[in-house]
Design a protein around this motif. Structure first.
Motif, PDB file in Angstrom:
ATOM      1  N   THR A 191     -12.163  35.491 -52.930  1.00 37.23           N
ATOM      2  CA  THR A 191     -12.223  34.958 -51.569  1.00 37.23           C
ATOM      3  C   THR A 191     -13.209  33.800 -51.507  1.00 37.23           C
ATOM      4  N   ALA A 192     -14.378  33.991 -52.138  1.00 35.75           N
ATOM      5  CA  ALA A 192     -15.411  32.961 -52.085  1.00 35.75           C
ATOM      6  C   ALA A 192     -14.999  31.716 -52.847  1.00 35.75           C
ATOM      7  N   ILE A 193     -14.311  31.907 -53.974  1.00 32.21           N
ATOM      8  CA  ILE A 193     -13.873  30.745 -54.743  1.00 32.21           C
ATOM      9  C   ILE A 193     -12.855  29.948 -53.917  1.00 32.21           C
ATOM     10  N   GLY A 194     -11.954  30.671 -53.254  1.00 39.25           N
ATOM     11  CA  GLY A 194     -10.999  29.993 -52.370  1.00 39.25           C
ATOM     12  C   GLY A 194     -11.701  29.251 -51.248  1.00 39.25           C
ATOM     13  N   GLY A 195     -12.793  29.811 -50.778  1.00 41.62           N
ATOM     14  CA  GLY A 195     -13.507  29.199 -49.657  1.00 41.62           C
ATOM     15  C   GLY A 195     -14.418  28.063 -50.076  1.00 41.62           C
ATOM     16  N   PHE A 196     -15.105  28.209 -51.206  1.00 39.82           N
ATOM     17  CA  PHE A 196     -16.140  27.245 -51.570  1.00 39.82           C
ATOM     18  C   PHE A 196     -15.714  26.225 -52.614  1.00 39.82           C
ATOM     19  N   VAL A 197     -14.797  26.587 -53.492  1.00 39.74           N
ATOM     20  CA  VAL A 197     -14.420  25.644 -54.547  1.00 39.74           C
ATOM     21  C   VAL A 197     -12.904  25.486 -54.648  1.00 39.74           C
TER      22      VAL A 197
END
Lengths: 406, 135
Positions: free
Chosen positions: A13-19
């Motif tokens: 989820t964070a990779i989709g959101g941040f990078v």
């Protein structure tokens, strides 16, 4: 190993959101033009998404239902429709950009135009979402996306101290308008609406319950800061290489260059693999979020924990989302420019996403004794104010600065 | 009224400050393309990038330069001062196109090294232009 994999949802989820593709280039561009003067925005964004993702994960783990489902039930179909309309447009456009981003990553490795990769990427994405288990997808792409940590290594290898890259405010040649334009874009990228919908729906896919609250928090407080760290590393390496040259960055090949300069062909290969995994992961996240939000709003069966034939309408929406994204790309719009626009529109849609979550997280009917405490509410309201300011400022800043061109 | 004001702003004839702003944007894009081409060539000489990556990177730089040329050609100079500005930038742009093309297609290391050197010089000249005119 099982414990490591249990945080894959948060990491993906964070990779989709941040990078995702827009963030990769936006962070590199911010680094090239402003050094690390905008690093504070990443920190503010990480804390903000942690606050709201924690609420979403808790809501799903305790109630066994995704946030969007409860928003519709608690606040009624009209409020939920406004929420759906705002987030769906942004999510589908971002999905198109991510498919293009995967194509761009493949172009770096093959030198074949990204547009020729687009149909193949879309097909593979559809097959993966149709056939492959949710847990396999999140483990493979969440963890492979972590190869972007190569930019952390590259930064240390470049040997530039952060003090050389820091300015209080915009450096010479830049103005406050562009500074705040980038601040709003980076902030919006950290809190994109599909992140919380994907995270809470993913929690239901993984059948989290009350006893998984710790897992949920570990996902949030490990995954999202890790995503923020990767975004910061992209900013740092780009600042170290391009700022001394006075050159701006607006392509994926430029973003990969610091890894090559610091670590040679191996570094470059790992960076390209990281770009591929991060953009493909983000494409999966946005495609599934498209299906999740529409199906949850309309009360259809949804999710990958059911057989496709039992959630046929959900899978149809996912396919339509992918085809719409491909159609947008075939207008030959630059995928990176596309996400830059969607980030700004995302900023406008943010209050519609986060206010309902705050309301639901305070409802004892769903959460019992697990409703927000005072600390969560203070942070939640503070961030809601920041989100509102960003939403109001986004479009005027876009016009005044000509999309950050100055 | 708002729309009329916006339409006037978009359609009004260019004056020197507007032309100067456009030329500075053109020089900025060309400078970035030259720097990217130089960096790519340097890494290729050092064996730090693959041939396929270098080709993509040169293509990206060439596209950015083509965009700058298009912008340069889209506006005529409204007065003599603007024409002088155009005449200073025009040969630099033409030289950058040639240098970037030659570097991307360099048949051997010597030609690649010469291309990198030329792009470095041009990036410096764009820098001088930007220092003189950017506010």
């Amino acid at each position: 190993m099982k414990r490591l994999l249990s945080v894959a949802l948060g990491i993906l989820t964070a990779i989709g959101g941040f990078v995702d593709i827009g963030d990769i280039v936006a962070n590199a561009e911010a680094g090239a033009r402003f050094g690390i003067a905008l690093a504070w925005v990443l920190l503010v964004g990480v804390v903000g998404i942690c606050v709201y993702a924690e609420m979403s994960g808790r809501v799903s783990a305790v109630s066994g239902r995704p946030v969007f489902d409860l928003v519709r039930e608690r606040l009624g179909p009209r409020v939920a429709l406004a929420n759906l309309a705002g987030s769906l447009l942004v999510t589908v456009l971002t999905l198109g950009a991510e498919i293009g981003g995967v194509g761009l990553a493949l172009q770096l490795a093959t030198s074949v135009s990204y547009l020729l990769w687009v149909p193949l990427v879309a097909f593979v994405l559809w097959v993966a979402l149709w056939r492959v288990k949710f847990s396999v997808l999140e483990n493979v792409f969440g963890l492979t996306g972590l190869t972007l940590v190569v930019f952390v290594v590259a930064y240390f290898k470049l040997g530039v101290s952060p003090g050389q890259l820091w300015h209080p405010g915009p450096p010479p040649g830049e103005d406050w308008g562009t500074y705040w334009f980038f601040a709003v874009a980076l902030f919006a990228s950290a809190l994109t609406p599909y992140e919380v919908f994907f995270f809470s729906s993913g929690a239901v896919e993984e059948r989290w319950s009350r006893k998984d609250l710790v897992t949920s928090r570990v996902n949030v407080f490990l995954g999202f800061p890790l995503g923020g760290l990767l975004a910061f590393a992209l900013m740092l390496t780009s600042a170290a290489v391009f700022q001394p040259l006075g050159a701006s960055v607006d392509t994926l090949s430029q973003t990969a260059m610091p890894a090559a300069i610091a670590l040679g062909k191996i570094g470059l290969a790992v960076a390209i693999l990281g770009f591929f995994a991060a953009t493909f992961g983000a494409a999966m996240e946005t495609a599934l979020s498209t299906g999740y939000t529409v199906a949850q709003y309309l009360g259809w069966n949804w999710g990958k924990l059911r057989r496709p034939r039992e959630a046929a309408r959900f899978h149809t929406v996912v396919i339509v989302g992918i085809l719409t994204g491909v159609a947008v790309l075939f207008t030959t719009i630059d995928p990176i420019q596309l996400t830059e626009y969607t980030l700004l529109f995302s900023a406008v849609a943010l209050p519609l996403t986060y206010l309902p979550i705050l309301v639901v997280a305070n409802d004892r009917g769903y959460l019992g004794d697990r409703v927000n405490g005072r600390f969560a509410n203070v942070l939640g309201v503070a961030y809601l104010i920041v989100v509102l300011i960003a939403a109001i400022a986004a479009i005027p800043l876009m016009i005044i600065t000509r999309m950050g061109g100055g | 009224m708002l729309w009329a004001g916006f339409a006037y702003n978009v359609a009004k004839p260019a004056d020197f400050p507007a032309y100067e702003r456009t030329m500075v944007q053109v020089a900025g894009s060309a400078h970035d393309a030259a720097q990217t081409g130089r960096l790519t060539g340097e890494q290729e000489l050092a064996g730090k990038v693959t041939v396929l990556f270098a080709r993509t990177s040169f293509d990206d730089a060439a596209k950015a330069l083509a965009g700058a040329q298009k912008k340069f050609a889209s506006q005529g100079p409204p007065d003599d001062r603007s024409a002088a500005l155009r005449d200073r930038l025009s040969p630099l742009l033409a030289a950058a196109v040639v240098a970037l093309g030659d570097t991307a297609e360099a048949p051997d290391d010597a030609a690649l090294r010469a291309g990198v050197q030329r792009l470095d010089e041009l990036a410096g000249q764009f820098d001088d232009f930007l220092s003189a005119y950017a506010q």
